[in-house]
Design a protein around this motif. Sequence first.
Motif, PDB file in Angstrom:
ATOM      1  N   LEU A   1      63.615  17.367  33.582  1.00  0.00           N
ATOM      2  CA  LEU A   1      64.585  17.898  32.633  1.00  0.00           C
ATOM      3  C   LEU A   1      64.594  19.418  32.751  1.00  0.00           C
ATOM      4  CD1 LEU A   1      63.720  15.563  29.639  1.00  0.00           C
ATOM      5  CD2 LEU A   1      65.811  15.502  31.013  1.00  0.00           C
ATOM      6  N   THR A   2      65.796  19.981  32.908  1.00  0.00           N
ATOM      7  CA  THR A   2      65.937  21.401  33.209  1.00  0.00           C
ATOM      8  C   THR A   2      66.990  22.042  32.319  1.00  0.00           C
ATOM      9  OG1 THR A   2      67.677  20.987  34.851  1.00  0.00           O
ATOM     10  CG2 THR A   2      65.407  20.954  35.639  1.00  0.00           C
ATOM     11  N   PRO A   3      67.021  23.374  32.249  1.00  0.00           N
ATOM     12  CA  PRO A   3      68.096  24.055  31.530  1.00  0.00           C
ATOM     13  C   PRO A   3      69.442  23.770  32.190  1.00  0.00           C
ATOM     14  CG  PRO A   3      66.274  25.556  31.981  1.00  0.00           C
ATOM     15  CD  PRO A   3      66.018  24.312  32.777  1.00  0.00           C
ATOM     16  N   GLY A   4      70.505  23.832  31.391  1.00  0.00           N
ATOM     17  CA  GLY A   4      71.847  23.669  31.937  1.00  0.00           C
ATOM     18  C   GLY A   4      72.612  22.547  31.289  1.00  0.00           C
ATOM     19  N   ASP A   5      73.754  22.247  31.864  1.00  0.00           N
ATOM     20  CA  ASP A   5      74.651  21.217  31.347  1.00  0.00           C
ATOM     21  C   ASP A   5      74.903  20.191  32.437  1.00  0.00           C
ATOM     22  OD1 ASP A   5      76.841  19.871  29.882  1.00  0.00           O
ATOM     23  OD2 ASP A   5      76.895  21.681  28.675  1.00  0.00           O
ATOM     24  N   HIS A   6      75.903  19.375  32.255  1.00  0.00           N
ATOM     25  CA  HIS A   6      76.135  18.240  33.133  1.00  0.00           C
ATOM     26  C   HIS A   6      76.320  18.665  34.585  1.00  0.00           C
ATOM     27  CE1 HIS A   6      77.214  14.152  34.048  1.00  0.00           C
ATOM     28  NE2 HIS A   6      78.298  14.561  34.670  1.00  0.00           N
ATOM     29  N   ALA A   7      75.414  18.228  35.437  1.00  0.00           N
ATOM     30  CA  ALA A   7      75.446  18.428  36.897  1.00  0.00           C
ATOM     31  C   ALA A   7      75.189  19.867  37.327  1.00  0.00           C
ATOM     32  CB  ALA A   7      76.773  17.945  37.490  1.00  0.00           C
ATOM     33  N   THR A   8      74.989  20.805  36.385  1.00  0.00           N
ATOM     34  CA  THR A   8      74.830  22.198  36.808  1.00  0.00           C
ATOM     35  C   THR A   8      73.524  22.436  37.563  1.00  0.00           C
ATOM     36  OG1 THR A   8      73.848  22.819  34.672  1.00  0.00           O
ATOM     37  CG2 THR A   8      76.245  23.032  34.893  1.00  0.00           C
ATOM     38  N   ALA A   9      72.511  21.622  37.291  1.00  0.00           N
ATOM     39  CA  ALA A   9      71.212  21.860  37.919  1.00  0.00           C
ATOM     40  C   ALA A   9      71.156  21.405  39.372  1.00  0.00           C
ATOM     41  CB  ALA A   9      70.107  21.170  37.113  1.00  0.00           C
ATOM     42  N   GLU A  10      72.050  20.476  39.772  1.00  0.00           N
ATOM     43  CA  GLU A  10      71.928  19.921  41.119  1.00  0.00           C
ATOM     44  C   GLU A  10      73.199  19.995  41.962  1.00  0.00           C
ATOM     45  OE1 GLU A  10      73.006  16.859  38.119  1.00  0.00           O
ATOM     46  OE2 GLU A  10      71.137  17.940  38.383  1.00  0.00           O
ATOM     47  N   VAL A  11      74.278  20.560  41.398  1.00  0.00           N
ATOM     48  CA  VAL A  11      75.552  20.520  42.115  1.00  0.00           C
ATOM     49  C   VAL A  11      75.492  21.300  43.431  1.00  0.00           C
ATOM     50  CG1 VAL A  11      76.485  22.494  40.811  1.00  0.00           C
ATOM     51  CG2 VAL A  11      78.041  20.843  41.876  1.00  0.00           C
ATOM     52  N   PHE A  12      74.802  22.439  43.452  1.00  0.00           N
ATOM     53  CA  PHE A  12      74.759  23.223  44.687  1.00  0.00           C
ATOM     54  C   PHE A  12      73.872  22.560  45.740  1.00  0.00           C
ATOM     55  CE2 PHE A  12      75.750  26.466  41.411  1.00  0.00           C
ATOM     56  CZ  PHE A  12      77.016  26.807  41.879  1.00  0.00           C
ATOM     57  N   GLY A  13      72.882  21.808  45.286  1.00  0.00           N
ATOM     58  CA  GLY A  13      72.052  21.071  46.234  1.00  0.00           C
ATOM     59  C   GLY A  13      72.820  19.999  46.964  1.00  0.00           C
ATOM     60  N   ALA A  14      73.829  19.417  46.308  1.00  0.00           N
ATOM     61  CA  ALA A  14      74.653  18.404  46.968  1.00  0.00           C
ATOM     62  C   ALA A  14      75.378  18.980  48.176  1.00  0.00           C
ATOM     63  CB  ALA A  14      75.667  17.818  45.984  1.00  0.00           C
ATOM     64  N   ALA A  15      75.676  20.278  48.113  1.00  0.00           N
ATOM     65  CA  ALA A  15      76.341  20.948  49.234  1.00  0.00           C
ATOM     66  C   ALA A  15      75.367  21.369  50.321  1.00  0.00           C
ATOM     67  CB  ALA A  15      77.104  22.173  48.728  1.00  0.00           C
ATOM     68  N   GLY A  16      74.081  21.084  50.126  1.00  0.00           N
ATOM     69  CA  GLY A  16      73.088  21.427  51.128  1.00  0.00           C
ATOM     70  C   GLY A  16      72.381  22.736  50.895  1.00  0.00           C
ATOM     71  N   LEU A  17      72.678  23.419  49.775  1.00  0.00           N
ATOM     72  CA  LEU A  17      72.030  24.688  49.471  1.00  0.00           C
ATOM     73  C   LEU A  17      70.640  24.434  48.879  1.00  0.00           C
ATOM     74  CD1 LEU A  17      75.086  26.544  47.898  1.00  0.00           C
ATOM     75  CD2 LEU A  17      74.185  26.771  50.216  1.00  0.00           C
ATOM     76  N   PRO A  18      69.750  25.419  48.942  1.00  0.00           N
ATOM     77  CA  PRO A  18      68.402  25.236  48.380  1.00  0.00           C
ATOM     78  C   PRO A  18      68.474  24.833  46.915  1.00  0.00           C
ATOM     79  CG  PRO A  18      68.499  27.239  49.701  1.00  0.00           C
ATOM     80  CD  PRO A  18      69.912  26.741  49.589  1.00  0.00           C
ATOM     81  N   ASN A  19      67.694  23.820  46.545  1.00  0.00           N
ATOM     82  CA  ASN A  19      67.789  23.281  45.195  1.00  0.00           C
ATOM     83  C   ASN A  19      66.521  22.489  44.878  1.00  0.00           C
ATOM     84  OD1 ASN A  19      68.751  20.785  43.350  1.00  0.00           O
ATOM     85  ND2 ASN A  19      69.978  22.586  42.883  1.00  0.00           N
ATOM     86  N   GLU A  20      65.908  22.799  43.737  1.00  0.00           N
ATOM     87  CA  GLU A  20      64.643  22.155  43.386  1.00  0.00           C
ATOM     88  C   GLU A  20      64.794  20.665  43.101  1.00  0.00           C
ATOM     89  OE1 GLU A  20      61.874  25.426  41.221  1.00  0.00           O
ATOM     90  OE2 GLU A  20      63.740  24.961  40.170  1.00  0.00           O
ATOM     91  N   ILE A  21      65.913  20.286  42.490  1.00  0.00           N
ATOM     92  CA  ILE A  21      66.100  18.874  42.168  1.00  0.00           C
ATOM     93  C   ILE A  21      66.279  18.061  43.447  1.00  0.00           C
ATOM     94  CG2 ILE A  21      67.505  17.202  40.926  1.00  0.00           C
ATOM     95  CD1 ILE A  21      65.896  19.084  39.143  1.00  0.00           C
ATOM     96  N   TRP A  22      67.102  18.552  44.361  1.00  0.00           N
ATOM     97  CA  TRP A  22      67.300  17.830  45.621  1.00  0.00           C
ATOM     98  C   TRP A  22      66.040  17.856  46.471  1.00  0.00           C
ATOM     99  CZ3 TRP A  22      70.958  14.554  47.358  1.00  0.00           C
ATOM    100  CH2 TRP A  22      72.142  14.472  46.615  1.00  0.00           C
ATOM    101  N   ASP A  23      65.249  18.927  46.396  1.00  0.00           N
ATOM    102  CA  ASP A  23      63.977  18.937  47.114  1.00  0.00           C
ATOM    103  C   ASP A  23      63.078  17.812  46.608  1.00  0.00           C
ATOM    104  OD1 ASP A  23      64.778  21.110  48.572  1.00  0.00           O
ATOM    105  OD2 ASP A  23      63.626  22.588  47.409  1.00  0.00           O
TER     106      ASP A  23
END
Length: 496
Positions: free
Chosen positions: A266-288
């Motif tokens: 559980l992280t700060p933010g709103d719907h999909a804001t924590a992982e949306v950039f990771g879906a594009a392949g950018l560095p992201n803690e949730i996708w890691d």
Amino acid sequence: MTTLLAVVALVLGLAATAAAAPAAGFSTSYEAIPGDGGTTLHAFVIRPTGRGDGPFPLVVLPSSWGVNDIEYVGAAAKLAYQSGYVVVSYTARGFWDSGGQIEVAGPKDVADASKVIDWALADTNADPARIGMGGISYGAGISLLAAAADPRIRAVVSMSGWTDLAASLYPNQTVSSLAVDGLLAAGHLTGRPGKDLQQAERDYLAGDFADVLPIAPVRSVATKIDAVNRHGVAVMMANAWEDSLFPPSQLVDFYGKLTGPKRLMLTPGDHATAEVFGAAGLPNEIWDAADRWFDHYLRGVDNGIDREQPVRVKAANGGGWQGSAGFPTQQRTIRLDSTRFAAGVDTIADSGVPIVSGALQGYLKIPTGVSIPLVSRSAAAVWSEPAAAQGFEVDGAPHAMLTVTPGAADTTLFAYLYDVGPLGLGSLITHKPYSLLGAKPGVAKDIDLGLEPIAWNVPAGHHLALVVDTVDPRYGSSSTIGSTVTLSGTLTVPVA
């Protein structure tokens, strides 16, 4: 000399072999996949290259609501070339160029997921013993539902998803109207609503959201927890504290009932804001973390994720990751003296703007704020505790045990918990609505108004304040202008 020449020849031979071996990479193709009933689903299929003939573990990623199959291509490419996965990122039925109509994660969507797996096993070098699913929002919900239905799925990563659709969009009999409006608008803009969604929209616009509820259980994995546990699925869930579509309480409840491998982030933010950039392949803690989850439970990599604390949180107003086996039980208690105020009248206290407010909190640490002294006491109840000598952390779900005496048959309450500084400026920590419907006016009723769970650091010199009013722009309200409501009780706040 002969031995030396032999060694040199061997080294040169190995070097030549290594040079001739193709580097690990990936290939991408755009495919038409037959879904349930032959409905065509379009998908990007990413295959690993330079890793031999396989078979390779398979990850299936259904698209989010209103988004197409390009959503996960960046993350899928990383899964393919870094770890050797076959990945199918497909557009859910009813959206964009996939066929059919929007089924709102209904049985046809679940059957589609199995059909995509069937196709991948037949048309790629995917391994039938190593299958995972995941996604954001709509894709997360479909993935969990598919794992309950298809025992071939061994691991799931659900990001910004739901487990209980009714609890998400109709919390305590209060419709989350701006969230529903947004979902309906996106559905019409990007897809073709099916009959269930069309009927749900008619009921909602007629003010009969309760009539929509019968479609929710089959679309909620919370009703299928026994199947998920029986299949032994490894379930990772990640959501934001301020998720304005699928708030975290329903996930916490589901997490507690899982008996297999599980992880909750559980992280700060709103719907999909924590992982949306990771879906594009950018560095992201949730996708890691998702990559590590799949690596361990599909590839058997001993990366230690199974030995880490299963609950991982970041405080909504800043700080690093904290791990635990669950939420703490220590509590602060605030007495709520009896207060009477007018119902049906808005105040300056509210839950903010869906997506926008949570994103500002998540990205920039700008909270939804209010001046507590300016909250109208004629239209709200306000209770405060003394300033804290030492800082502390709110860590879990606060509960307001209220005795409510409504002046009308229907009354909606909105409870807001604030972190208040020395100047009286409050930052919204968490909130929750509660509609009291069909009550007898003038007769007291006891309710347990559980706010959404949160992790929030309260500095020394600040204090907690609870505000309860009867109107919030984010939600529908059943309160009647001209009526009154009387409240008393206690607020318990879990702290660490």
